[in-house]
Design a protein around this motif. Structure first.
Motif, PDB file in Angstrom:
ATOM      1  N   LEU A 199      35.508  29.488  34.730  1.00 57.37           N
ATOM      2  CA  LEU A 199      34.082  29.186  34.769  1.00 57.37           C
ATOM      3  C   LEU A 199      33.426  29.650  36.057  1.00 57.37           C
ATOM      4  O   LEU A 199      32.327  30.205  36.039  1.00 57.37           O
ATOM      5  CB  LEU A 199      33.872  27.661  34.621  1.00 57.37           C
ATOM      6  N   GLY A 200      34.093  29.390  37.161  1.00 54.77           N
ATOM      7  CA  GLY A 200      33.451  29.587  38.452  1.00 54.77           C
ATOM      8  C   GLY A 200      33.821  30.848  39.187  1.00 54.77           C
ATOM      9  O   GLY A 200      33.147  31.224  40.136  1.00 54.77           O
ATOM     10  N   SER A 201      34.897  31.515  38.783  1.00 54.21           N
ATOM     11  CA  SER A 201      35.335  32.684  39.540  1.00 54.21           C
ATOM     12  C   SER A 201      34.783  33.966  38.949  1.00 54.21           C
ATOM     13  O   SER A 201      34.225  33.995  37.857  1.00 54.21           O
ATOM     14  CB  SER A 201      36.860  32.754  39.580  1.00 54.21           C
ATOM     15  N   LEU A 202      35.017  35.022  39.667  1.00 56.97           N
ATOM     16  CA  LEU A 202      34.516  36.323  39.248  1.00 56.97           C
ATOM     17  C   LEU A 202      35.456  36.995  38.262  1.00 56.97           C
ATOM     18  O   LEU A 202      36.655  36.745  38.264  1.00 56.97           O
ATOM     19  CB  LEU A 202      34.369  37.234  40.472  1.00 56.97           C
ATOM     20  N   ASP A 203      34.902  37.891  37.433  1.00 50.38           N
ATOM     21  CA  ASP A 203      35.751  38.673  36.554  1.00 50.38           C
ATOM     22  C   ASP A 203      36.324  39.865  37.316  1.00 50.38           C
ATOM     23  O   ASP A 203      35.926  40.156  38.446  1.00 50.38           O
ATOM     24  CB  ASP A 203      34.964  39.136  35.315  1.00 50.38           C
ATOM     25  N   VAL A 204      37.254  40.569  36.686  1.00 52.36           N
ATOM     26  CA  VAL A 204      37.937  41.686  37.351  1.00 52.36           C
ATOM     27  C   VAL A 204      36.965  42.782  37.781  1.00 52.36           C
ATOM     28  O   VAL A 204      37.040  43.277  38.908  1.00 52.36           O
ATOM     29  CB  VAL A 204      39.050  42.259  36.443  1.00 52.36           C
ATOM     30  N   PRO A 205      36.026  43.223  36.923  1.00 54.78           N
ATOM     31  CA  PRO A 205      35.079  44.248  37.365  1.00 54.78           C
ATOM     32  C   PRO A 205      34.282  43.842  38.598  1.00 54.78           C
ATOM     33  O   PRO A 205      33.955  44.685  39.441  1.00 54.78           O
ATOM     34  CB  PRO A 205      34.150  44.424  36.149  1.00 54.78           C
ATOM     35  N   SER A 206      33.990  42.547  38.730  1.00 53.86           N
ATOM     36  CA  SER A 206      33.248  42.088  39.907  1.00 53.86           C
ATOM     37  C   SER A 206      34.089  42.228  41.167  1.00 53.86           C
ATOM     38  O   SER A 206      33.591  42.606  42.229  1.00 53.86           O
ATOM     39  CB  SER A 206      32.830  40.625  39.727  1.00 53.86           C
ATOM     40  N   PHE A 207      35.384  41.906  41.050  1.00 51.67           N
ATOM     41  CA  PHE A 207      36.266  42.099  42.193  1.00 51.67           C
ATOM     42  C   PHE A 207      36.359  43.568  42.566  1.00 51.67           C
ATOM     43  O   PHE A 207      36.396  43.926  43.741  1.00 51.67           O
ATOM     44  CB  PHE A 207      37.662  41.551  41.894  1.00 51.67           C
ATOM     45  N   VAL A 208      36.403  44.427  41.554  1.00 52.90           N
ATOM     46  CA  VAL A 208      36.462  45.870  41.812  1.00 52.90           C
ATOM     47  C   VAL A 208      35.213  46.324  42.552  1.00 52.90           C
ATOM     48  O   VAL A 208      35.287  47.068  43.538  1.00 52.90           O
ATOM     49  CB  VAL A 208      36.610  46.652  40.493  1.00 52.90           C
ATOM     50  N   ARG A 209      34.051  45.856  42.093  1.00 48.92           N
ATOM     51  CA  ARG A 209      32.802  46.227  42.770  1.00 48.92           C
ATOM     52  C   ARG A 209      32.790  45.721  44.206  1.00 48.92           C
ATOM     53  O   ARG A 209      32.316  46.403  45.118  1.00 48.92           O
ATOM     54  CB  ARG A 209      31.605  45.654  42.007  1.00 48.92           C
ATOM     55  N   PHE A 210      33.309  44.509  44.413  1.00 48.35           N
ATOM     56  CA  PHE A 210      33.354  43.945  45.757  1.00 48.35           C
ATOM     57  C   PHE A 210      34.274  44.763  46.670  1.00 48.35           C
ATOM     58  O   PHE A 210      33.938  45.042  47.823  1.00 48.35           O
ATOM     59  CB  PHE A 210      33.843  42.495  45.693  1.00 48.35           C
ATOM     60  N   VAL A 211      35.436  45.143  46.157  1.00 48.89           N
ATOM     61  CA  VAL A 211      36.375  45.947  46.943  1.00 48.89           C
ATOM     62  C   VAL A 211      35.764  47.304  47.278  1.00 48.89           C
ATOM     63  O   VAL A 211      35.871  47.795  48.411  1.00 48.89           O
ATOM     64  CB  VAL A 211      37.702  46.129  46.177  1.00 48.89           C
ATOM     65  N   VAL A 212      35.104  47.920  46.298  1.00 48.94           N
ATOM     66  CA  VAL A 212      34.459  49.216  46.538  1.00 48.94           C
ATOM     67  C   VAL A 212      33.390  49.075  47.624  1.00 48.94           C
ATOM     68  O   VAL A 212      33.288  49.922  48.532  1.00 48.94           O
ATOM     69  CB  VAL A 212      33.835  49.765  45.232  1.00 48.94           C
ATOM     70  N   TRP A 213      32.598  48.010  47.549  1.00 50.24           N
ATOM     71  CA  TRP A 213      31.556  47.776  48.551  1.00 50.24           C
ATOM     72  C   TRP A 213      32.153  47.607  49.942  1.00 50.24           C
ATOM     73  O   TRP A 213      31.660  48.155  50.923  1.00 50.24           O
ATOM     74  CB  TRP A 213      30.745  46.545  48.169  1.00 50.24           C
ATOM     75  N   THR A 214      33.250  46.854  50.017  1.00 50.26           N
ATOM     76  CA  THR A 214      33.908  46.641  51.303  1.00 50.26           C
ATOM     77  C   THR A 214      34.454  47.953  51.864  1.00 50.26           C
ATOM     78  O   THR A 214      34.354  48.213  53.071  1.00 50.26           O
ATOM     79  CB  THR A 214      35.054  45.620  51.163  1.00 50.26           C
ATOM     80  N   LEU A 215      35.016  48.786  51.003  1.00 52.47           N
ATOM     81  CA  LEU A 215      35.520  50.095  51.449  1.00 52.47           C
ATOM     82  C   LEU A 215      34.379  50.968  51.972  1.00 52.47           C
ATOM     83  O   LEU A 215      34.532  51.664  52.984  1.00 52.47           O
ATOM     84  CB  LEU A 215      36.237  50.797  50.297  1.00 52.47           C
TER      85      LEU A 215
END
Length: 565
Positions: free
Chosen positions: A500-516
């Motif tokens: 319910l409260g956590s992010l889905d896998v694509p969101s983590f991917v977008r976050f990692v890409v942003w951090t890179l």
């Protein structure tokens, strides 16, 4: 270090590190507005700077700023001061409006139905206390360092440049996503008031991906209107915000009072159907109904008496929010059995179920007003964060300029509004909503750690033994917290919470890409720009000519201290 100028334009000393700022020539910008540092003077200088990346990175990783530097030298790089026009009254309403948006109208029903039942009231208290602890952290910093950079400035002082930069990137990411999401939600609630579907006001482009093909021009228009108000006058924005927030509170009071006329205390008979775990599970999700208060800390430069006004504003707004959230949650659960609550439109459907369909328009009006002021406080906070980042040259210093006429960070406001509008114009709400939480608690955690460092570690004063003890205890706190989270995740009930409260896998991917992307920009640009500015300050302090870049220096002078002492 002298800065290059073009076209024979004169320079003005910034009063901070002694660097030269190019005079504004109408609305035109030169290279030196964006890359005035020695490392970017020409290609030869840039190649030489890149060759020193490793040594410079080591230098900046352990370099910490000082309160005085953030308050005076860094702030002076904006050329003009922001106008001190805000009081504790203004800050309270900025805090209320930045937190109390449309989310409360959805999250309450979701958690009451699925996790807590009527005990959602207790969940709001628990999550409110948790948020209040974060408020105390921000308050302590904001009183000592009342600058536009907010948590970015706090982390620069206590954890160093690199940690502050990564945090800043996530702060801006969070604000852009939130601003875009709220702007698209504004269209949805506006459609409800007009008895239309949201897509009636959007442009569907079949050739684009389904998550990006519902173009939303209204979200761009409302963002632009809010940005104009924020750019012209902070005090004017505050007056508008106070009036709108009072209306919002009146709407919420109406919802509570009308709803309680249909209250049935029997609906509280099964008060906590999912037990204590359900209460805390709901509180974990409801924590995000309190997010947004950190933007108030960025108004320190525009506050008349920061030491008095900021604590009253931050704590006062959070207490008001907690009280209203609890009343709203109790009202909903008294109107209907928790099993009958609609998770998508809880209040609208609840009033319809008790024969008061007209109230759904009041709910939509309240949500629309709430989102308008959230947009306003969002862009105000965004712009001030970006302004201070520009002052450190981790972002182009052009963004740091305070408009001479309006005494607001107009450049940063315009840039952030454009970013919000582009994302909001294309991106579906389902994508935006899943991107929010990953940055928020990360930033709050860093600020809490920074506060511990501020209280218990002083470079050059704290002994090695005490420093090692402090690091040990800090590590113990972090490891035990992570272990508790892992244990919680191992239980079935916790799996549902994470779904319910956590992010889905694509969101983590977008976050990692942003951090890179952030790290790449830092290594190619931000590192060298901030290094030059810091080195320039070192040269000014010791009377050394640092026009030509040499080997990186260790910063342990009056301008910066080493994180490792």
């Amino acid at each position: 270090m002298a800065m290059a100028t073009t076209g024979g334009s004169g320079g003005a000393t910034d009063g901070g590190t002694g660097s030269t700022a190019t005079k504004r020539r109408g609305c035109w910008c030169s290279k030196d507005d964006f890359f005035p540092e020695e490392s970017f003077r020409n290609w030869g200088s840039y190649v030489k700077a890149l060759g020193e990346t490793k040594a410079r990175l080591k230098d900046r990783l352990f370099a910490r700023s000082l309160d005085d530097i953030e308050l005076n030298q860094v702030r002076a790089r904006s050329q003009h001061e922001m106008k001190k026009s805000l009081s504790w009254w203004d800050l309270i309403w900025f805090g209320v409006s930045s937190v109390m948006g449309a989310g409360i109208f959805v999250l309450t029903g979701l958690e009451a139905r699925n996790d807590a039942g009527p005990a959602v009231v207790i969940s709001f208290v628990v999550s409110g206390i948790s948020a209040l602890l974060s408020v105390f952290c921000y308050t302590e910093f904001a009183v000592d360092i009342p600058v536009a950079g907010g948590s970015f400035a706090y982390l620069r002082v206590e954890l160093g440049d690199f940690a502050a930069y990564i945090a800043a990137g996530n702060i801006l990411f969070e604000y852009i996503v939130a601003g875009a999401g709220v702007a698209r939600s504004w269209t949805s609630y506006f459609a409800t008031l007009c008895n239309h579907e949201p897509d009636d006001f959007r442009i569907v482009v079949s050739g684009l991906n389904k998550n990006y093909n519902h173009l939303d021009p209204i979200s761009v228009v409302i963002s632009a209107i809010v940005a104009v108000l924020a750019s012209v006058s902070t005090k004017g924005s505050s007056v508008f915000n106070v009036v709108a927030s009072v209306i919002h509170i009146a709407v919420l009071l109406l919802i509570v009072c009308v709803g309680l006329t249909k209250a049935n205390v029997a609906n509280f008979s099964n008060f906590a159907p999912y037990g204590v775990k359900g209460v805390f599970k709901a509180s974990a999700v409801l924590f995000f109904a309190y997010v947004g208060f950190d933007g108030v800390a960025t108004l320190g430069e525009e506050t008349k008496k920061p030491a008095r006004d900021i604590p009253i504003g931050l704590v006062g707004s959070m207490l008001i929010t907690i009280v209203f959230y609890c009343f709203l949650g109790a009202t909903l659960c008294l109107m209907l059995p928790f099993t009958a609550i609609d998770v998508n439109a809880p209040y609208s459907e609840a009033f319809q179920a008790v024969g008061m369909r007209w109230v759904k328009y009041i709910v939509a009006l309240g949500a629309l007003k709430g989102m308008t002021t959230v947009l306003l406080t969002n862009i105000i906070g965004q712009a001030r964060y970006f302004t201070h980042i520009g002052r450190t040259h981790m972002a182009p210093p052009w963004l740091a300029i305070i408009n001479k006429k309006f005494r607001t960070p107009m450049n940063a406001t315009i840039v952030m509004t454009i970013a919000n509008s582009i994302v909001g114009f294309f991106t579906d709400l389902s994508i935006l909503s899943n991107l929010l939480s990953i940055s928020t608690l990360f930033i709050f955690s860093l600020v809490a750690v920074a506060l511990l460092v501020r209280r218990y570690y002083v470079a050059g004063v704290t002994s090695n033994h005490d420093r090692n003890m402090f690091v040990g205890f800090l590590t113990l706190i972090l490891v035990s917290s992570i272990a508790t989270a892992v244990y919680w995740a191992a239980t079935t009930i916790a799996v549902n919470m994470f779904l319910l409260g956590s992010l889905d896998v694509p969101s983590f991917v977008r976050f990692v890409v942003w951090t890179l992307i952030l790290i790449i920009y830092y290594l190619l640009v931000g590192l060298h720009a901030s290094y030059d500015v810091a080195k320039e300050g070192l040269g000014e302090a010791h009377g050394v000519d640092l026009k030509n870049i040499g080997a990186p220096a260790t910063h342990s002078d009056k301008n910066e201290v080493s994180l490792v002492g």
